[in-house]
Design a protein around this motif. Structure first.
Motif, mmCIF file in Angstrom:
data_model
loop_
_atom_site.group_PDB
_atom_site.id
_atom_site.type_symbol
_atom_site.label_atom_id
_atom_site.label_comp_id
_atom_site.label_asym_id
_atom_site.label_seq_id
_atom_site.Cartn_x
_atom_site.Cartn_y
_atom_site.Cartn_z
ATOM 1 N N VAL A 324 0.815 -1.214 0.000
ATOM 2 C CA VAL A 324 0.000 0.000 0.000
ATOM 3 C C VAL A 324 0.851 1.268 0.000
ATOM 4 O O VAL A 324 1.859 1.361 0.704
ATOM 5 C CB VAL A 324 -0.943 0.002 1.223
ATOM 6 C CG1 VAL A 324 -1.752 1.289 1.276
ATOM 7 C CG2 VAL A 324 -1.871 -1.187 1.148
ATOM 8 N N SER A 325 0.418 2.235 -0.813
ATOM 9 C CA SER A 325 1.019 3.567 -0.822
ATOM 10 C C SER A 325 -0.089 4.595 -0.638
ATOM 11 O O SER A 325 -1.267 4.238 -0.503
ATOM 12 C CB SER A 325 1.731 3.817 -2.165
ATOM 13 O OG SER A 325 0.782 3.957 -3.206
ATOM 14 N N SER A 326 0.275 5.852 -0.641
ATOM 15 C CA SER A 326 -0.723 6.916 -0.452
ATOM 16 C C SER A 326 -1.678 6.997 -1.644
ATOM 17 O O SER A 326 -2.734 7.626 -1.553
ATOM 18 C CB SER A 326 -0.022 8.267 -0.261
ATOM 19 O OG SER A 326 0.831 8.542 -1.361
ATOM 20 N N TYR A 327 -1.324 6.356 -2.772
ATOM 21 C CA TYR A 327 -2.167 6.394 -3.963
ATOM 22 C C TYR A 327 -3.025 5.139 -4.115
ATOM 23 O O TYR A 327 -3.804 5.027 -5.057
ATOM 24 C CB TYR A 327 -1.293 6.548 -5.223
ATOM 25 C CG TYR A 327 -0.435 7.787 -5.210
ATOM 26 C CD1 TYR A 327 -0.985 9.042 -5.439
ATOM 27 C CD2 TYR A 327 0.931 7.704 -4.944
ATOM 28 C CE1 TYR A 327 -0.198 10.186 -5.418
ATOM 29 C CE2 TYR A 327 1.734 8.841 -4.924
ATOM 30 C CZ TYR A 327 1.157 10.080 -5.159
ATOM 31 O OH TYR A 327 1.936 11.210 -5.141
ATOM 32 N N SER A 328 -2.880 4.208 -3.207
ATOM 33 C CA SER A 328 -3.604 2.937 -3.328
ATOM 34 C C SER A 328 -5.111 3.146 -3.208
ATOM 35 O O SER A 328 -5.586 3.950 -2.401
ATOM 36 C CB SER A 328 -3.139 1.954 -2.258
ATOM 37 O OG SER A 328 -1.778 1.615 -2.422
ATOM 38 N N SER A 329 -5.858 2.386 -4.000
ATOM 39 C CA SER A 329 -7.319 2.447 -3.935
ATOM 40 C C SER A 329 -7.813 1.723 -2.686
ATOM 41 O O SER A 329 -7.065 0.982 -2.030
ATOM 42 C CB SER A 329 -7.925 1.791 -5.175
ATOM 43 O OG SER A 329 -7.629 0.401 -5.192
ATOM 44 N N ASP A 330 -9.078 1.917 -2.364
ATOM 45 C CA ASP A 330 -9.685 1.232 -1.211
ATOM 46 C C ASP A 330 -9.553 -0.277 -1.347
ATOM 47 O O ASP A 330 -9.310 -0.991 -0.356
ATOM 48 C CB ASP A 330 -11.170 1.609 -1.094
ATOM 49 C CG ASP A 330 -11.371 3.046 -0.654
ATOM 50 O OD1 ASP A 330 -10.373 3.709 -0.317
ATOM 51 O OD2 ASP A 330 -12.531 3.510 -0.658
ATOM 52 N N PHE A 331 -9.712 -0.777 -2.575
ATOM 53 C CA PHE A 331 -9.624 -2.221 -2.795
ATOM 54 C C PHE A 331 -8.270 -2.751 -2.363
ATOM 55 O O PHE A 331 -8.183 -3.753 -1.641
ATOM 56 C CB PHE A 331 -9.874 -2.541 -4.270
ATOM 57 C CG PHE A 331 -9.693 -3.994 -4.616
ATOM 58 C CD1 PHE A 331 -10.705 -4.900 -4.373
ATOM 59 C CD2 PHE A 331 -8.504 -4.455 -5.177
ATOM 60 C CE1 PHE A 331 -10.544 -6.253 -4.681
ATOM 61 C CE2 PHE A 331 -8.331 -5.793 -5.491
ATOM 62 C CZ PHE A 331 -9.359 -6.691 -5.249
ATOM 63 N N TRP A 332 -7.186 -2.087 -2.762
ATOM 64 C CA TRP A 332 -5.852 -2.597 -2.443
ATOM 65 C C TRP A 332 -5.509 -2.387 -0.975
ATOM 66 O O TRP A 332 -4.723 -3.161 -0.415
ATOM 67 C CB TRP A 332 -4.814 -1.958 -3.357
ATOM 68 C CG TRP A 332 -4.904 -2.498 -4.750
ATOM 69 C CD1 TRP A 332 -5.328 -1.842 -5.869
ATOM 70 C CD2 TRP A 332 -4.608 -3.835 -5.165
ATOM 71 N NE1 TRP A 332 -5.314 -2.686 -6.952
ATOM 72 C CE2 TRP A 332 -4.869 -3.916 -6.558
ATOM 73 C CE3 TRP A 332 -4.149 -4.976 -4.506
ATOM 74 C CZ2 TRP A 332 -4.679 -5.089 -7.289
ATOM 75 C CZ3 TRP A 332 -3.956 -6.142 -5.239
ATOM 76 C CH2 TRP A 332 -4.220 -6.193 -6.604
ATOM 77 N N VAL A 333 -6.109 -1.400 -0.341
ATOM 78 C CA VAL A 333 -5.950 -1.257 1.111
ATOM 79 C C VAL A 333 -6.549 -2.471 1.807
ATOM 80 O O VAL A 333 -5.950 -3.045 2.731
ATOM 81 C CB VAL A 333 -6.618 0.049 1.610
ATOM 82 C CG1 VAL A 333 -6.694 0.062 3.137
ATOM 83 C CG2 VAL A 333 -5.854 1.275 1.109
ATOM 84 N N MET A 334 -7.733 -2.883 1.347
ATOM 85 C CA MET A 334 -8.387 -4.047 1.955
ATOM 86 C C MET A 334 -7.630 -5.336 1.634
ATOM 87 O O MET A 334 -7.592 -6.250 2.466
ATOM 88 C CB MET A 334 -9.848 -4.129 1.491
ATOM 89 C CG MET A 334 -10.719 -3.014 2.073
ATOM 90 S SD MET A 334 -12.497 -3.218 1.782
ATOM 91 C CE MET A 334 -12.597 -2.776 0.042
ATOM 92 N N VAL A 335 -7.029 -5.416 0.452
ATOM 93 C CA VAL A 335 -6.213 -6.589 0.120
ATOM 94 C C VAL A 335 -5.018 -6.677 1.061
ATOM 95 O O VAL A 335 -4.657 -7.763 1.549
ATOM 96 C CB VAL A 335 -5.741 -6.541 -1.353
ATOM 97 C CG1 VAL A 335 -4.680 -7.609 -1.615
ATOM 98 C CG2 VAL A 335 -6.919 -6.737 -2.289
ATOM 99 N N ALA A 336 -4.390 -5.530 1.343
ATOM 100 C CA ALA A 336 -3.247 -5.510 2.265
ATOM 101 C C ALA A 336 -3.670 -5.963 3.659
ATOM 102 O O ALA A 336 -2.948 -6.714 4.337
ATOM 103 C CB ALA A 336 -2.653 -4.105 2.321
ATOM 104 N N ALA A 337 -4.866 -5.516 4.088
ATOM 105 C CA ALA A 337 -5.390 -5.938 5.393
ATOM 106 C C ALA A 337 -5.692 -7.425 5.407
ATOM 107 O O ALA A 337 -5.432 -8.129 6.391
ATOM 108 C CB ALA A 337 -6.646 -5.131 5.728
ATOM 109 N N LEU A 338 -6.234 -7.921 4.301
ATOM 110 C CA LEU A 338 -6.531 -9.354 4.170
ATOM 111 C C LEU A 338 -5.250 -10.171 4.273
ATOM 112 O O LEU A 338 -5.219 -11.223 4.936
ATOM 113 C CB LEU A 338 -7.230 -9.604 2.832
ATOM 114 C CG LEU A 338 -7.462 -11.068 2.447
ATOM 115 C CD1 LEU A 338 -8.415 -11.734 3.423
ATOM 116 C CD2 LEU A 338 -8.006 -11.159 1.016
ATOM 117 N N LYS A 339 -4.206 -9.715 3.625
ATOM 118 C CA LYS A 339 -2.925 -10.415 3.651
ATOM 119 C C LYS A 339 -2.414 -10.534 5.079
ATOM 120 O O LYS A 339 -1.949 -11.610 5.509
ATOM 121 C CB LYS A 339 -1.928 -9.647 2.775
ATOM 122 C CG LYS A 339 -0.618 -10.359 2.518
ATOM 123 C CD LYS A 339 0.224 -9.579 1.516
ATOM 124 C CE LYS A 339 1.513 -10.306 1.178
ATOM 125 N NZ LYS A 339 2.308 -9.562 0.165
#
Length: 552
Positions: A324-339
């Protein structure tokens, strides 16, 4: 949009349409006291059938969309008709042509009284009559001119539907839309063939809704609460009523444990072992009419499913965007949390979905089982939610910027997440899917591109004018051979009959083909907007001669 005298934008509202419908002299009447309640209930009644497919959340997404249609011939009109009936938010129809006599035979959105009038205006008015909840406006301008002179115009829309555009305009529009992060769908009908192509950089699908997917029951990896519940039920009870109402979930968990104790802790894996396990289940039946044991035998394959996450989900978690970076979409934020969840609280498993299928069971057992699954799913959701909030905090974003509903839907569908990435139109044209250029669909694909090049060179499409067929066939064949050579298909030959057919079509839009292509295009648009189901990845080619279609 900057003022431009050559671009006339006219807003059509339902009031003006009512005036034109003969209601000019009717005085306004007072609304009934319950009008607010009835107006809220009306959309649910109007859209009842589609709400059962994509739900209220999907419908709400549709109603927020601002869509622009380029060219409102039969293909564009049929595409937009489906979306207007579905309750899309607002539409803008762009077309600089006038209604001609030829339009009366293939476009149901115009009639004889419209000859000589703006086609965009006529189609727009007719479409809004189909659903006055949709905001509609039209622009009397040729799309190619807007693409060339006002590329910023397209950034105001959620999605662009471009129909009947030539190759050069498609490439330019696709480039404009990608830079503005606007979704685009290209659709075209040409005689008895046509194509549909979706184009955007990336499309994340949470509710992919696959036709077949294994229930998330964790039979071979029960968590403590589920195992305690299973242990509390005695499979050897002599009470016939109680025995035939034990849920198959419990039967499989307990029998798998019994099997593992006599097989060094492993579950059935080979074909012979799986058959032996089913025989073991049959041996535990004390009556021939025990449907719960029959269900257990039929569902035993769910026990054999591997633990952990699928290769598709692993590929998604390992994607570079999951960092995740400051430009990441909500979807990829949730993917990072899932990981993070899978590594920690999940113990190698994704969040539990929390639902169980119907099964033969006593009401008491079924309700208890349902509560256990729901409680586990809620606990998993709360753990993922906390990780999402923590990630947002770390990158300096509002920790509540992603709603609970979005996170809950993400957790429920974690095993089915899909990300679609699309090549640009220019990249596809430079290097199409060469291995498949050996069949009818691929031939049509090449010829659809060849007729555009023909039109660019000769200012008309092959076969468009009488008396020039032989010369047109020869020219089209030369252009097609050059195109094949350009894309690296020197050894590929096109059927003489097919080249003749393309010339015979004379760029005609047949209503039956346009309606089919419009249906496919609107289906893909709904997938993109609702973010449900997986959109087509590639170029869809329709072959009306053989009544076949293929995705290239």
């Amino acid at each position: 949009m900057e003022p431009n005298e050559s671009v006339l934008i006219k807003q059509l509202d339902s009031f003006s349409l009512h005036l034109d419908s003969g209601q000019r002299n009717h005085p306004p009447t007072a609304a009934p006291a319950d009008s607010t309640a009835s107006s809220m209930a009306e959309p649910k009644i109007k859209y009842d059938r589609q709400l059962r497919i994509w739900g209220e959340q999907g419908q709400a997404a549709l109603e927020k969309v601002s869509l622009c249609l380029l060219k409102c011939g039969p293909t564009g009109a049929e595409t937009l008709k489906n979306l207007v009936l579905g309750g899309i938010g607002s539409i803008t129809v762009v077309d600089g042509s006038k209604v001609e006599v030829g339009d009366l035979g293939n476009n149901f959105m115009v009639d004889e009284s419209n000859i000589g009038e703006s086609k965009a205006k006529c189609v727009c008015m007719m479409l809004q009559e189909l659903n006055d909840a949709v905001k509609a406006k039209f622009i009397e301008e040729y799309p190619e001119k807007l693409i060339e002179e006002k590329p910023s115009f397209f950034s105001q829309f959620t999605l662009i539907v471009a129909t009947q555009l030539p190759e050069a305009a498609m490439i330019k529009l696709d480039r404009i839309c990608r830079e503005a992060n606007v979704m685009s769908v290209f659709a075209r009908s040409y005689g008895l063939t046509g194509l549909v192509r979706v184009s955007l950089k990336e499309h994340a699908v949470i509710e992919s809704k696959p036709d077949h997917f294994l229930d998330d029951l964790r039979l071979n990896n029960p968590w403590p609460e589920l195992k305690r519940f299973a242990d509390s039920i005695d499979l050897s009870t002599h009470d016939r009523v109680a025995h035939k109402h034990i849920p198959y979930v419990v039967i499989l968990i307990k029998m798998a444990e019994e099997w593992a104790q006599s097989h060094n802790g492993s579950f059935p894996s080979t074909r012979e072992e799986k058959k032996a396990f089913k025989d073991l289940l049959k041996s535990k039946m004390i009556a021939f009419d025990e449907d719960n044991y029959k269900e257990a035998i039929d569902a035993s394959f769910k026990l054999f499913a591997p633990r952990g996450i699928t290769s598709d989900l692993r590929h998604l978690l390992d994607d570079s965007c999951a960092e995740v970076s400051s430009y990441s979409s909500d979807f990829w934020v949730m993917v990072a949390a899932l990981k993070e969840f899978i590594v920690n609280e999940g113990g190698g498993e994704p969040p539990l979905e929390g639902s169980i299928p119907d099964m033969t069971s006593s009401t008491e057992h079924y309700v208890s089982l349902q509560k256990i699954y729901q409680a586990k799913a809620e606990a998993d959701f709360l753990a993922v939610e906390q990780r999402v909030r923590d990630i947002l905090n770390k990158r300096g974003s509002n920790p509540d910027s992603i709603s609970k509903m979005a996170i809950k839907s993400f957790c429920k569908n974690a095993r089915k997440l899909t990300v679609c990435r699309y090549r640009s139109v220019e990249e596809e044209f430079q290097a199409p899917n060469v291995p498949h250029l050996q069949n009818m669909a691929s031939s049509f694909y090449c010829l659809l591109r060849a007729v555009d090049r023909y039109a660019a060179n000769f200012s008309s499409f092959p076969g468009q004018f009488d008396g020039e067929m032989d010369e047109d066939i020869s020219r089209l064949k030369t252009i097609a051979v050059g195109l094949l050579s350009e894309i690296g298909c020197n050894g590929v030959t096109l059927s003489e009959d097919l080249i003749y057919e393309m010339c015979r079509y004379g760029a005609a839009e047949l209503h039956a083909v346009a309606a089919f292509i419009g249906g496919i295009a609107s289906q893909e648009i709904i997938k993109l907007i609702t973010k449900q189901f997986i959109p087509m990845r590639g170029t869809f080619i329709f072959n009306g001669i053989d009544h076949k279609s293929q995705l290239l």
